[in-house]
Each structure stands twice: as structure tokens, then as C-alpha cells.
Design a protein around this motif. Structure first.
Motif, PDB file in Angstrom:
ATOM      1  N   TYR A 174     -76.648 100.367 -17.831  1.00 25.73           N
ATOM      2  CA  TYR A 174     -77.954 100.616 -17.238  1.00 25.73           C
ATOM      3  C   TYR A 174     -77.983 101.892 -16.395  1.00 25.73           C
ATOM      4  O   TYR A 174     -79.032 102.352 -15.963  1.00 25.73           O
ATOM      5  CB  TYR A 174     -78.293  99.455 -16.285  1.00 25.73           C
ATOM      6  N   HIS A 175     -76.810 102.482 -16.140  1.00 25.41           N
ATOM      7  CA  HIS A 175     -76.588 103.442 -15.057  1.00 25.41           C
ATOM      8  C   HIS A 175     -77.228 104.808 -15.316  1.00 25.41           C
ATOM      9  O   HIS A 175     -77.128 105.369 -16.408  1.00 25.41           O
ATOM     10  CB  HIS A 175     -75.084 103.636 -14.858  1.00 25.41           C
TER      11      HIS A 175
ATOM     12  N   LEU B 200     -77.972  97.161 -10.570  1.00 29.65           N
ATOM     13  CA  LEU B 200     -77.582  98.437  -9.975  1.00 29.65           C
ATOM     14  C   LEU B 200     -76.089  98.445  -9.750  1.00 29.65           C
ATOM     15  O   LEU B 200     -75.419  97.401  -9.844  1.00 29.65           O
ATOM     16  CB  LEU B 200     -78.320  98.690  -8.667  1.00 29.65           C
ATOM     17  N   HIS B 201     -75.557  99.615  -9.422  1.00 27.07           N
ATOM     18  CA  HIS B 201     -74.103  99.754  -9.281  1.00 27.07           C
ATOM     19  C   HIS B 201     -73.621  99.492  -7.862  1.00 27.07           C
ATOM     20  O   HIS B 201     -72.776  98.629  -7.636  1.00 27.07           O
ATOM     21  CB  HIS B 201     -73.660 101.145  -9.742  1.00 27.07           C
TER      22      HIS B 201
ATOM     23  N   SER C 282     -81.138 103.190 -11.837  1.00 26.87           N
ATOM     24  CA  SER C 282     -80.954 102.296 -12.972  1.00 26.87           C
ATOM     25  C   SER C 282     -82.154 102.398 -13.906  1.00 26.87           C
ATOM     26  O   SER C 282     -83.299 102.519 -13.451  1.00 26.87           O
ATOM     27  CB  SER C 282     -80.802 100.857 -12.469  1.00 26.87           C
TER      28      SER C 282
END
Length: 383
Positions: A45-46, A133-134, A142
Motif C-alpha cells: 500500500y506504501h 499505514l507503515h 498510503s
């Protein structure tokens, strides 16, 4: 780069005709899902972290641990449909943070310190549910703000391509935050994955795929009449590719797995598998990040029947070095899921050829998959 170009060419043709035109190809559909290799993306998703945040983290590199190194955050992925269509990926990693009351990640507190707008202005972040999210406050860009929105995108693509090879969704329950490292700066504190919280993961999956989970290969479906999931896997009870077409397989990473297993031996009635080890009754999937260091272990596990996830590269490593040795080891090992940050070359190599290379992770001919070189006799594909 590929050890068996014949295998690679063969599966390209059969997967193309099977996925795009829906033709029945007995030679491939009769194989088990653990008898092919597929490619996937890491942190799928990043989007690349903001430059001003990367500069901030670089200034703190002496006191922050490795996971906050700006080089670890300086990469980007295409939207999921592009990864599926243009790069033929069939595995995706989604990082989720618990937010049962909603709004926990709506404000980006690091922005406030730099005079940037704090509010995200993303309404979906106000609603209860898992966020995609990361790392809160510093690495939040994202393509999909919520777990459900990412799943909806994947389900929409699947419905339009009902003959696709099975798609793996690797779910990482995240609790990582910079708040513990910089306590006086009031960053966001994350929530643990309690037994109640992990139950909500299955609820969100069912909200997209339906309560029956008919399009998901669950642990119950693999276990069948065996006493444990591990016994079923050692007895080669994974479904065939033909049975798995159009379906998804969810696998939970380590964090939260113990609570996910609570009162669910061998993952009974669960939507997801977990990464585990062969001495445990729920073991079906095993994770070895570095195929170069673990090639022999991976090969042994593949021969026994397990599905292995490994990585071909790491963020800002092989795109700079151009080193294919880890990727080649992953291919040789028979690992069925090979994750990469560079299914397409880092775009910076054209402008900065001294700093970046055109390294990329692909099967020969941009194939959809590859016949497993470890657990498929050559006679199986010469029909």
C-alpha cells in the motif's frame, strides 16, 4: 537469471490463457497451490514518505533504531490494480493498526512540529476500524487509508478476473510507533492487538468477502478431516490451482498471532492462516526473510509441503547495489511467495545512474508465476 526457462515460459502461456480467456488447462490446474512460485510486493500500500520527514529522521539517525532510518522508508508502490495487471503480482502485504474508536491517526503530529498542516483531511481515518499505514506520524502515506478500502480494491479486481491465480494477503498487525523513542514530543501511542481486537480483523474481512468466506481458502478448508492443520499440510492437502482460482488466502504475521489462536486450535473457524514453525499444530505457512541465508531450510520446508514466504530484496539495498544473489536464491529455494520492493526498477536510476541501478524482481517474460523447481517433477509439465 531463471534456472528453468522452459518452466517459466510454460507457465506464462498457461496462466495467460487461463486467467485472461478462462480456458481450462489440466496440466496447471491439477498442480497444488504450493507447487508454483508467485511474486508479491512488500508493504504493498506504501507511498514514499514526505521529504521533510525523511530529512527530520536523518537528523535523528544517531538515536533512532534501524526501522526509522529514512532509507528504510524511501520507496513507493503502484496502486494495487496496477501491481496486479501490469506487474502480475499475486501477493500483497498490508500493515494494519488498531483504531477501534476511530480518529487515532487522523492527525499527523510530526507535521505540527515542522509547521505543516496537522490534520490529514481524510475522513475515512475518523471512522472506527483498522488503518493501513507503515508508521504513525512519520510514514503514513498510503494508497488506501483503511484495511477495508484496500480489501475492497482487491475484491473488485478479483470479481473482474474470476480465473486469476490465488492471491495471498499477508497481514501484519503493527504496534510500531516513534512515541516510545521520543516520549516528550507527544507522538501517537498505538494500541495492542488484544483477543478482542484480533477478532475484529476477521469481522472486517467478512464485511468485504461475506460471512461464508466462499472466496477465501481458510485453514478449515485445508485441514479437512485431519486432526491438525500441520498434519493436513504434511499430507499434501492444499487445494489444487484449479480449485483455488479466483480465491484469496490470508496469512497473519507474528504480532497478534498468539491471541488469534486463542480458543481456535489449528485456526478452527478463522479466516486467516498464521506464519508458524513446523513444531506447531497450526503450521502451514513459514516465513524466512532472507533466502540467501536460509536457502537450504526453505528448500527442506517446501519439500515437506509448507508454503514459504521470502524476500528478494530490501528497501534501498538491491536497487542501489544491483545484486541479484538474494533473488536468485529465492527462486532456487522453491519459496512459493517471493516479496519485493522493486518489481519495477527504482525510477531514480535514470537520473542518478551512479547511485541507483535498474534492478528489478521479475520472472522471465514478466510471467504470472513459475513452476516450482523444488517440488514438481519435470514430467508434470511436459504433457
Amino acid at each position: 537469471m531463471l534456472k528453468s526457462s522452459f518452466y517459466s515460459l510454460f507457465i506464462t502461456l498457461i496462466c495467460f490463457f487461463s486467467e485472461i480467456k478462462g480456458q481450462e488447462i489440466i496440466s496447471i490446474d491439477s498442480l497444488k497451490i504450493n507447487q508454483i512460485q508467485t511474486l508479491g510486493s512488500h508493504n504493498s500500500y506504501h507511498q514514499r514518505a514526505n521529504k521533510f520527514i525523511l530529512r527530520f529522521l536523518k537528523g535523528l539517525s544517531g538515536i533512532l533504531p534501524k526501522e526509522f532510518n529514512p532509507k528504510e522508508l524511501d520507496y513507493a508502490h503502484e496502486p494495487l490494480p496496477v501491481q496486479l495487471d501490469s506487474f502480475h503480482l499475486r501477493s500483497f502485504e498490508l500493515d494494519i493498526y488498531a483504531d477501534p474508536n476511530g480518529g487515532l491517526f487522523y492527525n499527523r503530529k510530526k507535521n505540527n512540529l515542522l509547521g505543516k498542516p496537522k490534520a490529514s483531511n481524510i475522513d475515512a481515518l475518523k471512522a472506527p476500524g483498522f488503518k493501513l499505514l507503515h508508521i504513525p506520524d512519520i510514514d503514513y502515506n498510503s494508497h488506501y487509508p483503511t484495511f477495508v478500502s484496500g480489501l475492497i480494491e482487491l475484491k473488485k479486481w478479483s470479481d473482474a478476473h474470476p480465473q486469476h491465480l490465488p492471491i495471498y494477503i499477508l497481514v501484519e498487525c503493527k504496534v510500531e510507533s516513534i512515541a516510545e523513542k521520543l516520549k516528550k514530543m507527544h507522538f501517537t501511542n498505538t494500541l495492542p492487538f488484544t483477543p478482542e481486537i484480533v477478532n475484529d480483523i476477521d469481522k472486517e474481512i467478512k464485511s468485504v468477502f461475506g460471512d461464508s468466506l466462499k472466496d477465501i481458502i481458510t485453514p478449515d478448508k485445508v485441514r479437512g478431516n485431519y486432526a491438525t492443520l500441520n498434519e493436513a499440510v504434511l499430507a499434501h492437502n492444499f487445494p489444487t490451482i484449479g480449485e483455488a482460482r479466483g480465491k484469496f488466502i490470508f496469512v497473519m504475521m507474528e504480532v497478534g498471532a498468539d491471541n488469534y489462536l486463542l480458543n481456535h486450535p489449528s485456526l478452527q473457524s478463522r479466516a486467516m492462516f498464521t506464519f508458524s514453525s513446523p513444531d506447531k499444530p497450526e503450521c502451514a505457512f513459514i516465513k524466512f526473510d532472507d533466502a540467501l541465508e536460509n536457502e537450504a531450510k526453505i528448500m527442506d520446508a517446501v519439500k515437506k509441503g509448507y508454503i514459504i514466504r521470502t524476500r528478494a530484496d530490501g528497501p534501498n539495498v538491491q536497487n542501489r547495489s544491483g545484486d541479484y544473489s538474494q533473488l536468485q536464491a529465492a527462486f532456487r529455494s522453491g519459496a512459493q511467495i517471493i516479496s519485493s520492493d522493486y518489481y519495477t526498477p527504482d525510477i531514480r536510476y535514470k537520473k542518478h545512474p551512479r547511485r541507483f541501478t535498474n534492478y528489478s524482481t521479475r520472472f522471465s517474460g514478466n510471467d504470472l508465476g513459475r513452476i516450482n523447481p523444488v517440488n514438481v517433477p519435470e514430467s508434470k509439465v511436459k504433457e
